[in-house]
Design a protein around this motif. Sequence first.
Motif, PDB file in Angstrom:
ATOM      1  N   LEU A 156       9.889  70.559 -21.088  1.00 50.04           N
ATOM      2  CA  LEU A 156       9.592  71.232 -22.350  1.00 50.04           C
ATOM      3  C   LEU A 156      10.870  71.512 -23.133  1.00 50.04           C
ATOM      4  N   HIS A 157      10.750  71.529 -24.443  1.00 47.36           N
ATOM      5  CA  HIS A 157      11.777  72.108 -25.297  1.00 47.36           C
ATOM      6  C   HIS A 157      11.447  73.595 -25.418  1.00 47.36           C
ATOM      7  N   ALA A 158      12.470  74.432 -25.432  1.00 46.44           N
ATOM      8  CA  ALA A 158      12.253  75.872 -25.557  1.00 46.44           C
ATOM      9  C   ALA A 158      13.292  76.465 -26.499  1.00 46.44           C
ATOM     10  N   VAL A 159      12.824  77.242 -27.478  1.00 49.75           N
ATOM     11  CA  VAL A 159      13.708  77.927 -28.420  1.00 49.75           C
ATOM     12  C   VAL A 159      13.521  79.431 -28.225  1.00 49.75           C
ATOM     13  N   ALA A 160      14.585  80.114 -27.787  1.00 46.97           N
ATOM     14  CA  ALA A 160      14.519  81.565 -27.608  1.00 46.97           C
ATOM     15  C   ALA A 160      14.454  82.232 -28.988  1.00 46.97           C
ATOM     16  N   LEU A 161      13.517  83.164 -29.152  1.00 46.99           N
ATOM     17  CA  LEU A 161      13.312  83.790 -30.456  1.00 46.99           C
ATOM     18  C   LEU A 161      13.757  85.253 -30.480  1.00 46.99           C
ATOM     19  N   TRP A 162      13.141  86.095 -29.676  1.00 46.84           N
ATOM     20  CA  TRP A 162      13.531  87.509 -29.688  1.00 46.84           C
ATOM     21  C   TRP A 162      13.249  88.140 -28.335  1.00 46.84           C
ATOM     22  N   GLU A 163      13.927  89.272 -28.088  1.00 49.05           N
ATOM     23  CA  GLU A 163      13.725  90.034 -26.865  1.00 49.05           C
ATOM     24  C   GLU A 163      12.794  91.201 -27.141  1.00 49.05           C
ATOM     25  N   GLU A 164      12.059  91.596 -26.122  1.00 53.17           N
ATOM     26  CA  GLU A 164      11.113  92.702 -26.254  1.00 53.17           C
ATOM     27  C   GLU A 164      11.565  93.880 -25.390  1.00 53.17           C
ATOM     28  N   LEU A 165      11.628  95.034 -25.989  1.00 59.04           N
ATOM     29  CA  LEU A 165      11.975  96.250 -25.262  1.00 59.04           C
ATOM     30  C   LEU A 165      10.844  96.615 -24.309  1.00 59.04           C
ATOM     31  N   ALA A 166      11.203  97.068 -23.109  1.00 59.17           N
ATOM     32  CA  ALA A 166      10.197  97.533 -22.152  1.00 59.17           C
ATOM     33  C   ALA A 166       9.886  99.003 -22.410  1.00 59.17           C
ATOM     34  N   VAL A 167       8.613  99.346 -22.365  1.00 54.51           N
ATOM     35  CA  VAL A 167       8.192 100.743 -22.528  1.00 54.51           C
ATOM     36  C   VAL A 167       7.259 101.100 -21.378  1.00 54.51           C
ATOM     37  N   VAL A 168       7.206 102.387 -21.069  1.00 54.98           N
ATOM     38  CA  VAL A 168       6.247 102.852 -20.079  1.00 54.98           C
ATOM     39  C   VAL A 168       5.097 103.515 -20.820  1.00 54.98           C
ATOM     40  N   VAL A 169       3.891 103.149 -20.469  1.00 55.17           N
ATOM     41  CA  VAL A 169       2.691 103.752 -21.061  1.00 55.17           C
ATOM     42  C   VAL A 169       2.212 104.849 -20.118  1.00 55.17           C
ATOM     43  N   LEU A 170       2.091 106.056 -20.649  1.00 54.88           N
ATOM     44  CA  LEU A 170       1.700 107.234 -19.876  1.00 54.88           C
ATOM     45  C   LEU A 170       0.524 107.929 -20.543  1.00 54.88           C
ATOM     46  N   PRO A 171      -0.293 108.658 -19.766  1.00 55.01           N
ATOM     47  CA  PRO A 171      -1.320 109.495 -20.396  1.00 55.01           C
ATOM     48  C   PRO A 171      -0.662 110.529 -21.308  1.00 55.01           C
ATOM     49  N   LYS A 172      -1.316 110.897 -22.373  1.00 53.13           N
ATOM     50  CA  LYS A 172      -0.716 111.790 -23.358  1.00 53.13           C
ATOM     51  C   LYS A 172      -0.386 113.159 -22.772  1.00 53.13           C
ATOM     52  N   ASP A 173      -1.100 113.581 -21.724  1.00 53.21           N
ATOM     53  CA  ASP A 173      -0.841 114.886 -21.125  1.00 53.21           C
ATOM     54  C   ASP A 173       0.093 114.804 -19.919  1.00 53.21           C
ATOM     55  N   HIS A 174       0.756 113.688 -19.733  1.00 48.29           N
ATOM     56  CA  HIS A 174       1.682 113.529 -18.606  1.00 48.29           C
ATOM     57  C   HIS A 174       2.922 114.406 -18.824  1.00 48.29           C
ATOM     58  N   PRO A 175       3.517 114.956 -17.756  1.00 49.12           N
ATOM     59  CA  PRO A 175       4.704 115.802 -17.915  1.00 49.12           C
ATOM     60  C   PRO A 175       5.880 115.119 -18.604  1.00 49.12           C
ATOM     61  N   LEU A 176       5.963 113.776 -18.560  1.00 47.02           N
ATOM     62  CA  LEU A 176       7.066 113.050 -19.191  1.00 47.02           C
ATOM     63  C   LEU A 176       6.712 112.525 -20.581  1.00 47.02           C
ATOM     64  N   ALA A 177       5.532 112.852 -21.067  1.00 45.11           N
ATOM     65  CA  ALA A 177       5.033 112.243 -22.301  1.00 45.11           C
ATOM     66  C   ALA A 177       5.823 112.637 -23.544  1.00 45.11           C
ATOM     67  N   GLU A 178       6.596 113.718 -23.494  1.00 42.18           N
ATOM     68  CA  GLU A 178       7.347 114.156 -24.671  1.00 42.18           C
ATOM     69  C   GLU A 178       8.761 113.589 -24.712  1.00 42.18           C
ATOM     70  N   ALA A 179       9.163 112.822 -23.706  1.00 46.47           N
ATOM     71  CA  ALA A 179      10.528 112.292 -23.649  1.00 46.47           C
ATOM     72  C   ALA A 179      10.762 111.247 -24.741  1.00 46.47           C
ATOM     73  N   GLU A 180      11.985 111.216 -25.281  1.00 48.78           N
ATOM     74  CA  GLU A 180      12.353 110.194 -26.266  1.00 48.78           C
ATOM     75  C   GLU A 180      12.569 108.849 -25.589  1.00 48.78           C
ATOM     76  N   SER A 181      13.131 108.861 -24.374  1.00 47.28           N
ATOM     77  CA  SER A 181      13.338 107.655 -23.589  1.00 47.28           C
ATOM     78  C   SER A 181      13.396 108.059 -22.121  1.00 47.28           C
ATOM     79  N   LEU A 182      13.210 107.083 -21.246  1.00 46.72           N
ATOM     80  CA  LEU A 182      13.220 107.326 -19.805  1.00 46.72           C
ATOM     81  C   LEU A 182      13.999 106.214 -19.112  1.00 46.72           C
ATOM     82  N   THR A 183      14.312 106.431 -17.834  1.00 49.42           N
ATOM     83  CA  THR A 183      14.918 105.401 -17.000  1.00 49.42           C
ATOM     84  C   THR A 183      13.974 105.121 -15.839  1.00 49.42           C
ATOM     85  N   LEU A 184      14.258 104.057 -15.117  1.00 45.94           N
ATOM     86  CA  LEU A 184      13.440 103.735 -13.953  1.00 45.94           C
ATOM     87  C   LEU A 184      13.517 104.848 -12.912  1.00 45.94           C
TER      88      LEU A 184
END
Length: 247
Positions: free
Chosen positions: A68-96
């Motif tokens: 195949l020919h492949a052309v790299a276009l863009w990278e996607e940021l990883a996010v964690v999806v949490l329930p809205k009432d989760h204790p970490l739900a108000e964080a601006e960013s998190l780490t693993l």
Amino acid sequence: METGAEVTLRLRYVSGVSPSKWLRVWGERRPDLPLEAIVVDEAEQLAGILAGEADVAFVRLPVDTEGLHAVALWEELAVVVLPKDHPLAEAESLTLADLEGETTAPVQPEAAMTIELVAAGTGHAIVPHSVARLHRRKDVVAIPVTDAAQTQISLVWRQDRDDADIQEFVAVVRGRGAKSSRGSADDPPPMKPAKAAKLAAAERRAAAAKSGEGKGKGGTSKSGARGGRPAPRTGAGAKQRSRRRGR
């Protein structure tokens, strides 16, 4: 490319890619060659290309690009999806490390199903930001994970199908004009992780602010006054106007 009564350029793309702008540009540039665009499951993202049922495809790496020919276009940021009432739900960013010990929601064939399980309280899910945005819900939040592996979107097509029509579509996707050469140095680089994280956080703040608009009749207007009345003028300018009026 189909042969017969109507010839089309067949495009496949994974969830999270929005090809509408390229469809519009292609339609203006090549009205003689309609573009057929169909979304496919990530597990089957190469099936159409390899079987000859598709001409080009937007895929999410990693994939086997042999032949195949492949052309790299863009990278996607990883996010964690949490329930809205989760204790970490108000964080601006998190780490693993922040997520260590947290339950992971069962991964489903479709991202929407996985996120639905997150909303039901079965755990969290780490997905590309574009996927979380596509399947956003009021009962979950998506928070950037700054040290999680990013994913990348590429445009692929078979090496034995490298014709002028496909190259013209590649040019459209990469934003080049009809007379531009392939591999232009003007192609935009992938978004940096830090910038992508700030963008995701800004989107969350904007959404939160929008949800709070219009609550109550005594809200503050853009001018800073309450109840919709303009704020009284103060300072030297106001005093000069008062003297001219004989006050």
